[in-house]
Motif scaffolding. Structure first.
Motif, PDB file in Angstrom:
ATOM      1  N   CYS A  85      35.358  60.959  46.844  1.00 16.14           N
ATOM      2  CA  CYS A  85      35.239  61.295  45.418  1.00 16.14           C
ATOM      3  C   CYS A  85      36.262  60.457  44.642  1.00 16.14           C
ATOM      4  O   CYS A  85      37.188  59.893  45.220  1.00 16.14           O
ATOM      5  N   ASN A  86      36.117  60.456  43.331  1.00 22.90           N
ATOM      6  CA  ASN A  86      37.070  59.745  42.479  1.00 22.90           C
ATOM      7  C   ASN A  86      38.160  60.695  41.990  1.00 22.90           C
ATOM      8  O   ASN A  86      38.069  61.903  42.148  1.00 22.90           O
TER       9      ASN A  86
ATOM     10  N   GLU B  20      42.063  72.557  37.620  1.00 21.28           N
ATOM     11  CA  GLU B  20      43.260  73.366  37.880  1.00 21.28           C
ATOM     12  C   GLU B  20      44.263  72.616  38.742  1.00 21.28           C
ATOM     13  O   GLU B  20      45.042  73.230  39.463  1.00 21.28           O
ATOM     14  N   ARG B  21      44.289  71.311  38.645  1.00 22.18           N
ATOM     15  CA  ARG B  21      45.038  70.498  39.597  1.00 22.18           C
ATOM     16  C   ARG B  21      46.548  70.738  39.594  1.00 22.18           C
ATOM     17  O   ARG B  21      47.206  70.358  40.545  1.00 22.18           O
ATOM     18  N   ALA B  22      47.087  71.343  38.565  1.00 26.25           N
ATOM     19  CA  ALA B  22      48.533  71.564  38.548  1.00 26.25           C
ATOM     20  C   ALA B  22      48.986  72.279  39.822  1.00 26.25           C
ATOM     21  O   ALA B  22      50.018  71.948  40.396  1.00 26.25           O
ATOM     22  N   GLY B  23      48.187  73.220  40.307  1.00 22.28           N
ATOM     23  CA  GLY B  23      48.571  73.945  41.510  1.00 22.28           C
ATOM     24  C   GLY B  23      47.718  73.621  42.710  1.00 22.28           C
ATOM     25  O   GLY B  23      47.884  74.220  43.759  1.00 22.28           O
ATOM     26  N   GLY B  24      46.787  72.669  42.558  1.00 25.44           N
ATOM     27  CA  GLY B  24      45.818  72.461  43.626  1.00 25.44           C
ATOM     28  C   GLY B  24      45.963  71.210  44.457  1.00 25.44           C
ATOM     29  O   GLY B  24      45.186  70.979  45.356  1.00 25.44           O
ATOM     30  N   GLY B  25      46.937  70.362  44.152  1.00 29.02           N
ATOM     31  CA  GLY B  25      47.128  69.170  44.959  1.00 29.02           C
ATOM     32  C   GLY B  25      46.080  68.098  44.763  1.00 29.02           C
ATOM     33  O   GLY B  25      45.940  67.206  45.586  1.00 29.02           O
ATOM     34  N   PHE B  26      45.324  68.131  43.672  1.00 26.08           N
ATOM     35  CA  PHE B  26      44.291  67.140  43.413  1.00 26.08           C
ATOM     36  C   PHE B  26      44.931  65.786  43.161  1.00 26.08           C
ATOM     37  O   PHE B  26      45.878  65.676  42.395  1.00 26.08           O
ATOM     38  N   GLY B  27      44.418  64.741  43.804  1.00 25.87           N
ATOM     39  CA  GLY B  27      44.914  63.388  43.579  1.00 25.87           C
ATOM     40  C   GLY B  27      44.503  62.503  44.734  1.00 25.87           C
ATOM     41  O   GLY B  27      43.916  62.963  45.721  1.00 25.87           O
TER      42      GLY B  27
ATOM     43  N   MET C 295      36.884  64.208  49.680  1.00 23.56           N
ATOM     44  CA  MET C 295      38.078  63.383  49.886  1.00 23.56           C
ATOM     45  C   MET C 295      38.295  62.470  48.675  1.00 23.56           C
ATOM     46  O   MET C 295      37.417  61.675  48.342  1.00 23.56           O
ATOM     47  N   VAL C 296      39.452  62.582  48.039  1.00 24.99           N
ATOM     48  CA  VAL C 296      39.745  61.751  46.865  1.00 24.99           C
ATOM     49  C   VAL C 296      40.283  60.412  47.357  1.00 24.99           C
ATOM     50  O   VAL C 296      41.433  60.308  47.772  1.00 24.99           O
TER      51      VAL C 296
ATOM     52  N   VAL D  98      37.757  51.766  45.140  1.00 21.05           N
ATOM     53  CA  VAL D  98      38.176  52.296  46.439  1.00 21.05           C
ATOM     54  C   VAL D  98      39.679  52.096  46.649  1.00 21.05           C
ATOM     55  O   VAL D  98      40.248  51.096  46.219  1.00 21.05           O
ATOM     56  N   ARG D  99      40.308  53.090  47.276  1.00 23.28           N
ATOM     57  CA  ARG D  99      41.724  52.998  47.637  1.00 23.28           C
ATOM     58  C   ARG D  99      41.823  53.320  49.128  1.00 23.28           C
ATOM     59  O   ARG D  99      41.759  54.470  49.533  1.00 23.28           O
ATOM     60  N   TYR D 100      41.972  52.271  49.934  1.00 26.06           N
ATOM     61  CA  TYR D 100      41.974  52.436  51.389  1.00 26.06           C
ATOM     62  C   TYR D 100      43.114  53.334  51.874  1.00 26.06           C
ATOM     63  O   TYR D 100      42.933  54.121  52.795  1.00 26.06           O
ATOM     64  N   GLU D 101      44.279  53.238  51.234  1.00 29.67           N
ATOM     65  CA  GLU D 101      45.412  54.071  51.645  1.00 29.67           C
ATOM     66  C   GLU D 101      45.083  55.537  51.429  1.00 29.67           C
ATOM     67  O   GLU D 101      45.460  56.393  52.239  1.00 29.67           O
ATOM     68  N   ALA D 102      44.409  55.848  50.322  1.00 28.82           N
ATOM     69  CA  ALA D 102      44.036  57.237  50.025  1.00 28.82           C
ATOM     70  C   ALA D 102      42.993  57.738  51.029  1.00 28.82           C
ATOM     71  O   ALA D 102      43.064  58.877  51.494  1.00 28.82           O
ATOM     72  N   ILE D 103      42.046  56.882  51.377  1.00 33.25           N
ATOM     73  CA  ILE D 103      41.044  57.265  52.380  1.00 33.25           C
ATOM     74  C   ILE D 103      41.732  57.513  53.716  1.00 33.25           C
ATOM     75  O   ILE D 103      41.443  58.496  54.406  1.00 33.25           O
TER      76      ILE D 103
END
Length: 159
Positions: free
Chosen positions: A26-27, A57-64, A82-83, A97-102
């Motif tokens: 996902c983005n 609600e990403r403040a508490g959800g670890g979204f990134g 998977m972001v 795409v961000r290979y490190e994030a994957i």
């Protein structure tokens, strides 16, 4: 030998027995409207709703970038959001795409697969709208998943 099984078919209808996790990329903007996510949404409303709520609600959800959200859609079936993509368009900074994030997300996916005793099923993640190259993604899957004994099936959609 990567230990990855390649089949022609639909990754939203994973083959085999036992617990299964369908993983996809996902983005980081909260956009859900093109590519493989549409196939997921046609089968189950929960992954999209959970992803949008997670983003909101990403403040508490670890979204990134690098984060993973696991959504159970059946008794033995999960979807891993998977972001691994910065934004949605190719531009001056290259493809999304961000290979490190994957890579980071695959590590978390491996831990969950081991915990559940699950196999992992996916399209060629990061290589559609995200613009990635399979030659860069496949070794990450081999290192993070198959090296830990996790069965991985990659689906190439087609007739």
């Amino acid at each position: 030998m990567t230990g990855i099984a390649y089949v022609r078919g639909d990754a939203t209808a994973p083959q085999g027995k036992g617990v299964k996790i369908i993983s996809h990329v996902c983005n980081d903007l909260g956009g859900w409207g093109k590519g493989f996510v549409l196939a997921i949404s046609r089968r189950w409303p929960e992954p999209e709703a959970a992803y949008r709520r997670w983003r909101r609600e990403r403040a508490g959800g670890g979204f990134g970038l690098g984060a993973v959200q696991f959504v159970q859609v059946g008794p033995c079936l999960w979807v891993a959001n998977m972001v691994g993509q910065r934004g949605m368009r190719t531009g001056s900074k290259g493809v999304p795409v961000r290979y490190e994030a994957i890579d980071t997300a695959l590590g978390a996916l491996a831990d969950k697969a081991v915990e559940l005793g699950a196999s992992v099923h996916m399209p060629r993640i990061g290589c559609g709208l995200a613009g990635g190259k399979w030659s860069r993604v496949e070794p990450l899957i081999a290192e993070r998943l198959t090296a830990r004994g996790i069965a991985v099936t990659v689906y190439d959609y087609g007739d």
